[in-house]
Motif scaffolding. Structure first.
Motif, PDB file in Angstrom:
ATOM      1  N   GLY A 192       0.798  -1.220   0.000  1.00  0.00           N
ATOM      2  CA  GLY A 192       0.000   0.000   0.000  1.00  0.00           C
ATOM      3  C   GLY A 192       0.829   1.268   0.000  1.00  0.00           C
ATOM      4  N   VAL A 193       0.296   2.297  -0.644  1.00  0.00           N
ATOM      5  CA  VAL A 193       0.895   3.631  -0.644  1.00  0.00           C
ATOM      6  C   VAL A 193      -0.118   4.601  -0.051  1.00  0.00           C
ATOM      7  CG1 VAL A 193       1.832   5.503  -2.060  1.00  0.00           C
ATOM      8  CG2 VAL A 193       2.309   3.122  -2.660  1.00  0.00           C
ATOM      9  N   HIS A 294      -5.240  15.715  -4.139  1.00  0.00           N
ATOM     10  CA  HIS A 294      -4.501  14.678  -3.445  1.00  0.00           C
ATOM     11  C   HIS A 294      -4.083  13.613  -4.464  1.00  0.00           C
ATOM     12  CE1 HIS A 294      -6.718  15.652   0.600  1.00  0.00           C
ATOM     13  NE2 HIS A 294      -6.051  16.673   0.114  1.00  0.00           N
ATOM     14  N   SER A 295      -3.301  12.643  -4.008  1.00  0.00           N
ATOM     15  CA  SER A 295      -2.884  11.594  -4.925  1.00  0.00           C
ATOM     16  C   SER A 295      -2.351  10.395  -4.154  1.00  0.00           C
ATOM     17  CB  SER A 295      -1.808  12.129  -5.889  1.00  0.00           C
ATOM     18  OG  SER A 295      -1.751  11.346  -7.067  1.00  0.00           O
ATOM     19  N   ARG A 296      -2.006   9.347  -4.907  1.00  0.00           N
ATOM     20  CA  ARG A 296      -1.225   8.194  -4.460  1.00  0.00           C
ATOM     21  C   ARG A 296      -1.996   7.090  -3.735  1.00  0.00           C
ATOM     22  NH1 ARG A 296       2.708   9.918  -7.635  1.00  0.00           N
ATOM     23  NH2 ARG A 296       4.479  10.969  -6.702  1.00  0.00           N
ATOM     24  N   GLU A 297      -3.085   7.354  -3.003  1.00  0.00           N
ATOM     25  CA  GLU A 297      -3.623   6.342  -2.089  1.00  0.00           C
ATOM     26  C   GLU A 297      -4.119   5.115  -2.849  1.00  0.00           C
ATOM     27  OE1 GLU A 297      -6.544   5.957   1.791  1.00  0.00           O
ATOM     28  OE2 GLU A 297      -6.651   7.745   0.550  1.00  0.00           O
ATOM     29  N   MET A 298      -3.370   4.027  -2.726  1.00  0.00           N
ATOM     30  CA  MET A 298      -3.692   2.775  -3.416  1.00  0.00           C
ATOM     31  C   MET A 298      -3.247   1.581  -2.583  1.00  0.00           C
ATOM     32  SD  MET A 298      -2.426   3.476  -7.325  1.00  0.00           S
ATOM     33  CE  MET A 298      -2.836   4.977  -8.215  1.00  0.00           C
ATOM     34  N   VAL A 321      -8.079   1.783  -5.626  1.00  0.00           N
ATOM     35  CA  VAL A 321      -7.707   3.198  -5.539  1.00  0.00           C
ATOM     36  C   VAL A 321      -8.778   3.950  -4.766  1.00  0.00           C
ATOM     37  CG1 VAL A 321      -7.206   5.296  -6.840  1.00  0.00           C
ATOM     38  CG2 VAL A 321      -6.488   3.069  -7.733  1.00  0.00           C
ATOM     39  N   ASP A 322      -8.352   4.716  -3.772  1.00  0.00           N
ATOM     40  CA  ASP A 322      -9.241   5.644  -3.076  1.00  0.00           C
ATOM     41  C   ASP A 322      -9.141   6.978  -3.804  1.00  0.00           C
ATOM     42  OD1 ASP A 322     -10.386   7.555  -1.366  1.00  0.00           O
ATOM     43  OD2 ASP A 322      -9.894   6.382   0.418  1.00  0.00           O
ATOM     44  N   ALA A 323     -10.171   7.270  -4.616  1.00  0.00           N
ATOM     45  CA  ALA A 323     -10.125   8.440  -5.494  1.00  0.00           C
ATOM     46  C   ALA A 323     -10.714   9.686  -4.866  1.00  0.00           C
ATOM     47  CB  ALA A 323     -10.857   8.134  -6.799  1.00  0.00           C
ATOM     48  N   TYR A 368       0.000  13.931  -9.670  1.00  0.00           N
ATOM     49  CA  TYR A 368       1.112  14.464  -8.889  1.00  0.00           C
ATOM     50  C   TYR A 368       2.368  13.770  -9.388  1.00  0.00           C
ATOM     51  CZ  TYR A 368       4.395  14.786  -4.948  1.00  0.00           C
ATOM     52  OH  TYR A 368       5.527  14.971  -4.174  1.00  0.00           O
ATOM     53  N   ARG A 369       3.346  14.515  -9.708  1.00  0.00           N
ATOM     54  CA  ARG A 369       4.632  14.088 -10.262  1.00  0.00           C
ATOM     55  C   ARG A 369       4.827  12.565 -10.277  1.00  0.00           C
ATOM     56  NH1 ARG A 369       9.883  17.693  -8.677  1.00  0.00           N
ATOM     57  NH2 ARG A 369      10.906  17.631 -10.722  1.00  0.00           N
TER      58      ARG A 369
END
Length: 962
Positions: A192-193, A294-298, A321-323, A368-369
């Protein structure tokens, strides 16, 4: 340098042309714009994660001095031609499935995340606008919050009417038949991230000015994709595109989050047109943390199938993915990328990845980058090291035998299903960058320390490989002309987000025309300069914009030849163009300034439907302190082949900066929410970011050994590669350091607390989505009085009036139920906190408990329990209290650390006052018995409410005083 001689610029360490102006204070940020008659906006945002709006009372706010207007969804709808609240469009990868989940520019009936705009206030000054926003009374009926992808998938609460689930979309990417592949070795892991994103130095903002006579809207502050934003705003305001001008300004960083179309990008221009005056809005840091993408949450369940020698046969993945609450402009990008690029730079014949995108009551996600690629690399590279260890294969060799080879280029990767897109890795030698990385890093020497305990710290090294996509979009535009004084005027559709775009474009043009770079003037920053442009994103400004510049520069030379050929009566190919752009034929010649008298100019574009792929490798050396869990980065090296290098200086800066952002995401940053969808990282004290001293040894190398065949420059992307491998690389280095302890990090962030927990209690790491326990405030005080005297003081409303901060009123509703009003005031700003109390477990004069629930208007709400105990110690009394509270809304958004610190200070102040009053004795006015004593239960409630409200009142003081 003379006007007749020019050096070669492309490939040289050319100092950024932007820097003298920026470093000397000549920058023009959006907050530097001051227009005559300008008003200021403040956005009232939802304090709850999910609720139904029952009322918005603007009456008190509208009568405050300097308040010009307050707009809600009803006003917005009434002010548009369609009579509807506009939606934020999906800019990238828009498919029909996503349309129902677009965000309204202002909450319409339902709020779906903390921070969602509910009203916009316009006033003479920012302070008056904020005061008015605080005076608005919201009546929101709370609905069940969906605060994780797991809760979203269960579907107990549906977030959108008419939808049969909370899953917005499912992406798949396939190659071969991965489900059918069997092998000697298989391993499956769940990784997880955490949710995190960029926080640019300068927060978002814009200034909108409406010219009623011309019917024209001018907006300052648009960046990244101004032409798209212009079209979106024009459509929402029912204006022709040429009646809207987006003017670019300097920015304190972009990183993918800044410059998208957000709700405020409509609300502020709407207010400017409605009032006929310029309106400015500048985001504060709390708003930035809440509202910027926001970004990344997976979370991913990934499985690898290998032969005994380590050759990968198949890679399978299930990603969740939590979008967040809505699908905004770039919302699909991370999910699409993680699906298609899970295989990275490796030759894997069979790939099957399925990604489910779930909507929750959190801030919406976006690019996000390195969107999706950072996450994919963490999942893949973490799994690879585990597999290599199981198979007894060196992790370097495991990668070496599986990397795509030069003879396989162009190499097809997994095909994404919607919108369907087949991709190929364009060119390169991936083994070359791996070997160069190991050499420059000193892998053979450093690996002798692998896993060793030296001076109380474990050493660990890891290496990882990555690819970086670039050049998205079908085309980019440019215009070039020669001015009367010989200046080359270059107008570009790309924008400057701090990446050195002006310098790079100047280098390309200077070389193409063989003129000094000082002769190039780059124009950008207004949508009126060109008919269209496509901005700077996906590492495209050099690839697409630079190729457009090269195209128009070459076309300008042909136009010079054609024009002079007609004048000089010769063939165009007979005219020679030499350095300095001097034209000659026989004994005739024309200088650049003379050519400028001819009014020569060219408009052109570069088109490409195929992405480029830079690639590289990175290595890291860390130590881990098993006593504290602290990870120290001793060395980090990254090498990337980015195709043709235009400016090594800017490329290196991009690489190092990207690495630092990645390290922040690995060790520090977390946009945390609790189980009720309340935001817990509302300041930079809770959302930690890296500083200059945190990671002192980062080295980067750029190669150009394999230019891209897909554009005339041969360039590839260079802005995002640095960040992509950081997560997997550092997790693997920590695992290598702690191999003897059998520690396997499987989720980010890897904070000292997380690493310590893995060391001392090896188990599954804390899930990315977790329910936070209530905020706990507990302590005890030794009061210089007997138990009876203390109890008497607690029964005296005069004592309580002096000691409880802001206790205004107590009303008894039953034997055990009470209403209390607390007033917090800082200067002229006041906030009333109204709550309900219920007593239980009464044991006078030794102990009691109570439950509490209350609201503080714009500041939010709180609920919880408190227990108070009195224990005699000689002629003193030990007063112990324990408060467990859950705080929501703006109170919670300031961050738990700040609330905790201020609450404890407030508690100390209460007991200092209480001790002073008791020490004063019976003669003190506060200690004298009141003429009309309250019932003992009522007096007890007053103290109990104070003990519970300590955290809440302290937070309110902090918010109002900031």
């Amino acid at each position: 340098m003379s006007a007749t001689a020019a050096a070669k610029y492309v490939g040289q360490y050319t100092q950024r042309r932007e820097d003298p102006r920026l470093l000397s204070g000549g920058a023009r940020f959006v907050d530097d714009i001051h227009l005559e008659g300008m008003l200021h906006a403040s956005i009232l945002r939802s304090p709850v994660a999910h609720g139904r709006i029952r009322g918005i009372d603007r009456e008190r706010a509208l009568v405050l001095p300097g308040v010009r207007a307050i707009y809600t969804a009803q006003d917005i709808a009434a002010g548009t031609a369609e009579g509807m609240v506009p939606r934020v469009p999906v800019r990238l990868a828009g498919i029909p499935e996503l349309q129902p989940f677009r965000q309204p520019v202002i909450a319409e009936g339902i709020v779906r995340y903390v921070g969602e705009p509910v009203a916009i206030v316009i006033a003479d000054t920012p302070a008056r606008a904020e005061d008015a926003a605080a005076a608005i009374v919201l009546d929101i009926e709370a609905l069940p919050a969906v605060a994780s992808w797991e809760a979203s998938a269960r579907g107990d609460t549906l977030l959108f009417a008419g939808a049969d689930s909370n899953r917005a979309v499912t992406y798949t990417a396939t190659k071969g038949d991965a489900q059918a592949v069997q092998g000697a070795y298989r391993r499956r892991e769940t990784l997880g991230v955490q949710r995190h994103s960029a926080q640019p130095m300068e927060t978002r903002g814009l200034v909108a000015e409406w010219d009623d006579g011309a019917g024209r809207m001018v907006v300052y502050g648009s960046t990244k994709v101004p032409f798209f934003n212009r079209a979106t705003l024009a459509d929402a305001l029912s204006l022709p595109k040429d009646r809207v001008d987006m003017i670019e300004v300097d920015v304190g960083g972009g990183f993918g989050v800044r410059g998208e179309f957000y709700p405020e990008d409509f609300l502020v221009p709407f207010a400017a047109r409605a009032l006929g005056r310029p309106v400015k809005w500048i985001e504060d840091r709390l708003e930035s943390l809440l509202g910027t993408n926001h970004s990344r949450e997976m979370v991913a369940e990934v499985e690898i199938v290998c032969q005994p020698d380590g050759r990968i046969l198949a890679l399978r993945g299930q990603v969740k993915v939590d979008a967040g609450a809505y699908m905004r402009t770039s919302g699909p990008v991370p999910s699409r990328n993680v699906t298609q690029f899970l295989c990275g730079p490796y030759d894997i014949a069979h790939v099957d990845v399925r990604t489910e995108v779930y909507l929750t009551n959190k801030g919406p996600i976006g690019s996000y980058r390195g969107p999706g690629r950072f996450e994919a690399d963490f999942f893949r590279e973490r799994l690879f090291d585990m597999a290599a260890s199981d198979l007894g294969i060196d992790p370097v060799e495991f990668r070496r035998i599986n990397l795509v080879k030069p003879g396989q280029m162009p190499y097809p990767i997994a095909v994404l299903d919607q919108p369907r897109r087949a991709e190929e890795l364009d060119s390169g030698d991936y083994l070359e960058t791996l070997d160069r990385c190991l050499l420059e890093f000193g892998w053979d020497d450093k690996r002798q320390l692998q896993g060793r305990l030296v001076d109380g710290k474990y050493h660990g090294m890891a290496v990882g490989c990555f690819i970086e996509g670039g050049g998205a979009g079908t085309k980019e535009t440019a215009r070039i002309s020669i001015g009367p004084d010989g200046t080359i005027e270059l107008t570009v559709g790309s924008v400057d987000l701090g990446q050195g775009m002006v310098t790079v474009m100047s280098q390309i043009a200077a070389d193409a025309l063989q003129v000094p770079i000082e002769c190039i003037r780059v124009r950008h920053g207004s949508t009126n300069l060109l008919q269209e442009g496509f901005g700077s994103h996906h590492s495209r400004s050099t690839i697409m914009g630079g190729s457009a510049v090269l195209t128009v520069a070459n076309e300008l030379k042909e136009k010079v030849r054609a024009t002079l050929a007609e004048q000089w009566q010769c063939a165009a190919e007979q005219i020679e163009l030499s350095r300095g752009l001097r034209a000659s034929f026989g004994d005739r010649s024309a200088s650049r300034a003379e050519l400028g008298q001819l009014g020569l100019g060219v408009d052109g574009e570069f088109r490409s439907n195929t992405n480029t792929y830079a690639y590289g490798a990175a290595a890291a050396h860390v130590t881990v302190d098993p006593e504290t869990g602290r990870v120290e980065l001793l060395d980090y090296f990254t090498v990337e082949d980015i195709g043709r290098i235009i400016n090594p200086l800017t490329a290196k800066g991009q690489a190092v900066g990207a690495v630092v952002q990645g390290l922040g995401g690995v060790f520090l940053e977390h946009l945390a929410y609790d189980a009720d969808g309340q935001f817990l990282a509302g300041s930079l004290a809770d959302y930690l970011m890296p500083s200059a001293s945190d990671f002192p040894r980062i080295r980067a190398m750029e190669l150009e050994n394999h230019p891209s065949p897909l554009n005339p420059l041969g360039a590839k992307g260079a802005g995002e590669g640095g960040i992509i491998p950081v997560g997997g690389l550092l997790a693997n280095a920590i695992a290598a350091a702690l191999a003897s302890l059998k520690v396997q990090p499987k989720a980010l962030p890897l904070t000292p607390c997380t690493v310590w927990s893995l060391i001392h209690a090896p188990s599954e790491p804390t899930p990315v989505s977790k329910e936070d326990e209530p905020t706990l405030l507990q302590s005890q005080e030794l009061v210089p009085a007997s138990v009876d005297r203390v109890w008497q003081g607690l029964n005296d409303p005069a004592v309580l009036q002096q000691c409880i901060p802001g206790c205004e009123q107590i009303e008894q509703e039953s034997d055990t139920d009470f209403a209390i009003t607390l007033l917090a005031a800082v200067g002229p700003v006041k906030m009333r906190f109204k709550g309900k109390l219920r007593l239980f477990d009464l044991n006078p004069p030794r102990s009691y408990s109570l439950a509490f629930e209350g609201k503080g208007g714009f500041a939010g709400s709180a609920k919880g329990t408190a227990t108070v105990k009195l224990t005699p110690e000689g002629d003193h009394t030990r007063l112990s209290y324990r408060v467990a509270s859950q705080i929501e809304g703006k109170l919670a958004q300031v961050g738990s650390r700040l609330i905790d610190g201020v609450a404890r200070q407030t508690a100390k102040e209460f007991f200092d006052r209480f001790n002073r009053v008791l020490s004063a004795g019976p003669a003190s006015p506060a200690a004298r018995a009141p003429s009309k004593p309250l019932p003992w239960r009522t007096r007890l409630v007053a103290y109990g409410a104070a003990s519970l409200a300590l955290a809440v009142v302290a937070a309110a003081y902090f918010i109002l005083g900031r």
